[in-house]
Design a protein around this motif. Structure first.
Motif, mmCIF file in Angstrom:
data_model
loop_
_atom_site.group_PDB
_atom_site.id
_atom_site.type_symbol
_atom_site.label_atom_id
_atom_site.label_comp_id
_atom_site.label_asym_id
_atom_site.label_seq_id
_atom_site.Cartn_x
_atom_site.Cartn_y
_atom_site.Cartn_z
ATOM 1 N N GLY A 153 0.792 -1.225 0.000
ATOM 2 C CA GLY A 153 0.000 0.000 0.000
ATOM 3 C C GLY A 153 0.821 1.270 0.000
ATOM 4 N N LEU A 154 2.050 1.213 -0.515
ATOM 5 C CA LEU A 154 2.915 2.399 -0.519
ATOM 6 C C LEU A 154 2.225 3.549 -1.249
ATOM 7 N N ALA A 155 2.158 4.698 -0.587
ATOM 8 C CA ALA A 155 1.545 5.896 -1.173
ATOM 9 C C ALA A 155 2.325 7.120 -0.713
ATOM 10 N N SER A 156 2.260 8.176 -1.511
ATOM 11 C CA SER A 156 2.996 9.393 -1.168
ATOM 12 C C SER A 156 2.055 10.586 -1.169
ATOM 13 N N SER A 157 2.475 11.632 -0.456
ATOM 14 C CA SER A 157 1.719 12.881 -0.407
ATOM 15 C C SER A 157 2.692 14.030 -0.238
ATOM 16 N N ALA A 158 2.249 15.222 -0.596
ATOM 17 C CA ALA A 158 3.090 16.402 -0.465
ATOM 18 C C ALA A 158 3.226 16.792 1.005
ATOM 19 N N VAL A 159 4.361 17.406 1.363
ATOM 20 C CA VAL A 159 4.506 17.947 2.713
ATOM 21 C C VAL A 159 3.645 19.203 2.817
ATOM 22 N N GLU A 160 3.108 19.451 3.995
ATOM 23 C CA GLU A 160 2.142 20.530 4.156
ATOM 24 C C GLU A 160 2.777 21.844 4.586
ATOM 25 N N SER A 161 3.991 21.797 5.128
ATOM 26 C CA SER A 161 4.616 23.022 5.625
ATOM 27 C C SER A 161 6.119 22.824 5.682
ATOM 28 N N LEU A 162 6.845 23.932 5.854
ATOM 29 C CA LEU A 162 8.294 23.851 6.019
ATOM 30 C C LEU A 162 8.644 23.095 7.296
ATOM 31 N N GLU A 163 7.825 23.240 8.331
ATOM 32 C CA GLU A 163 8.064 22.497 9.570
ATOM 33 C C GLU A 163 7.946 20.998 9.331
ATOM 34 N N ASP A 164 6.951 20.577 8.543
ATOM 35 C CA ASP A 164 6.826 19.161 8.199
ATOM 36 C C ASP A 164 8.056 18.679 7.438
ATOM 37 N N ALA A 165 8.524 19.487 6.492
ATOM 38 C CA ALA A 165 9.711 19.117 5.718
ATOM 39 C C ALA A 165 10.926 19.001 6.623
ATOM 40 N N PHE A 166 11.064 19.934 7.560
ATOM 41 C CA PHE A 166 12.188 19.919 8.495
ATOM 42 C C PHE A 166 12.174 18.653 9.346
ATOM 43 N N ILE A 167 11.027 18.328 9.922
ATOM 44 C CA ILE A 167 10.915 17.124 10.746
ATOM 45 C C ILE A 167 11.111 15.880 9.893
ATOM 46 N N GLY A 168 10.585 15.915 8.660
ATOM 47 C CA GLY A 168 10.753 14.770 7.773
ATOM 48 C C GLY A 168 12.198 14.478 7.440
ATOM 49 N N LEU A 169 13.038 15.510 7.376
ATOM 50 C CA LEU A 169 14.445 15.315 7.040
ATOM 51 C C LEU A 169 15.315 15.059 8.271
ATOM 52 N N THR A 170 14.978 15.678 9.401
ATOM 53 C CA THR A 170 15.837 15.588 10.584
ATOM 54 C C THR A 170 15.354 14.544 11.591
ATOM 55 N N GLY A 171 14.089 14.115 11.486
ATOM 56 C CA GLY A 171 13.549 13.153 12.439
ATOM 57 C C GLY A 171 12.740 13.835 13.522
ATOM 58 N N ARG A 172 11.894 13.055 14.167
ATOM 59 C CA ARG A 172 11.002 13.594 15.196
ATOM 60 C C ARG A 172 11.736 13.912 16.487
ATOM 61 N N TYR A 173 12.851 13.254 16.750
ATOM 62 C CA TYR A 173 13.606 13.489 17.989
ATOM 63 C C TYR A 173 15.011 12.993 17.801
#
Length: 297
Positions: free
Chosen positions: A277-297
């Motif tokens: 079921g692999l699916a993709s979607s656009a990031v909604e904000s720069l903050e989402d992009a930042f967390i997506g690249l750096t990790g949640r913690y």
């Protein structure tokens, strides 16, 4: 386009220990606003200290207005305004007194820039800074920076101590001021959503490396959030080049990538990872992009 800041192969460590970054290179074109993003300890303030000549780099070269930072002329330094964690001194003064005091040190002083921001704060010239909130005091410091009429503004964590209303006020005022006056800005902030409204380009740092360096519009367009069904015991897509921040939810796996879906699916398959079921979607904000690249913690 002329570059106001030019950094090539910058390398820095904490003493002789942990690597902060290696081979950091970037340009800040005249009239642009560049945001340096990263978690705590990734080297944002270190980079500003190097650019300002407070810290000598262990490798690489930094130039501002074409001059090497270790030998900048006084005339070039006059073209740079620096804000470090915006707090104002001399709180016993009034709004007008501190403006007159600072103006004596800066031959290019633009009092209209200062009082324009003070007017938006709804404070009177005779109001004492000591009677103001921390957020208002930070705005006074920012107003004094703008009034220096420098060609380059270097702002380290400009939003520290500001509530959402004051942050929005200053972001909008700064954006309009910079674009109308042709200024250049190099800045950091822990409030990522502020930078989305403000910066043209961004650099996102991780510990010891650059994750991405590109215009914000391109980042928001090209980075994708991926998700697929995941059960306990299934392999996690860690250590795969081009796949960022895999995160295991209750019954799903999430990761981010600049790769198109077919290429991402091929990488997972080559690594022996099933992704139903692999699916993709656009990031909604720069903050989402930042967390997506750096990790949640």
């Amino acid at each position: 386009m002329d570059n106001v800041i030019s950094v090539r192969n910058l390398t820095q460590r904490y003493g002789r220990g942990r690597l902060i970054y290696e081979g950091l290179s970037f340009d800040v074109p005249k009239g642009s606003i560049l945001g340096l993003l990263g978690k705590n300890g990734t080297g944002k303030t270190t980079t500003i200290n190097i650019l300002m000549g407070f810290l000598r780099p262990q490798g690489g070269e930094c130039r501002i207005f074409g001059e090497e930072i270790t030998s900048m002329s006084p005339q070039t330094r006059e073209r740079i305004a620096l804000l470090l964690e915006g707090h104002v001194q001399y709180s016993f003064m009034t709004i007008s007194q501190i403006e007159k005091f600072y103006s004596a040190f800066y031959p290019r002083w633009n009092r209209e820039a200062y009082y324009g921001l003070m007017e938006k704060l709804h404070v009177s010239p005779g109001q004492k800074i000591s009677s103001m909130s921390n957020g208002q005091r930070s705005q006074v410091a920012l107003g004094l920076i703008l009034a220096q009429n420098a060609d380059l503004l270097v702002l380290d964590d400009f939003s520290l101590g500001l509530d959402p209303g004051y942050r929005r006020l200053f972001v909008d005022y700064l954006r309009d001021f910079v674009k109308s006056e042709g200024k250049t800005v190099f800045m950091t902030s822990h409030i990522i959503q502020d930078l989305e409204r403000l910066v043209d380009d961004c650099i996102i740092l991780d510990y010891g490396r650059i994750l991405t360096q590109q215009p914000v519009a391109d980042l928001m367009r090209d980075l994708r959030r991926y998700e697929y069904h995941h059960s306990p015991g299934m392999a996690v897509p860690e250590g795969i080049e081009g796949i960022y921040s895999p995160w295991e939810g209750h019954d799903r796996m999430e990761f981010y990538s600049f790769l198109p879906q077919e290429k991402a699916a091929s990488l997972l398959e080559a690594a022996g990872i099933k992704a139903p079921g692999l699916a993709s979607s656009a990031v909604e904000s720069l903050e989402d992009a930042f967390i997506g690249l750096t990790g949640r913690y």
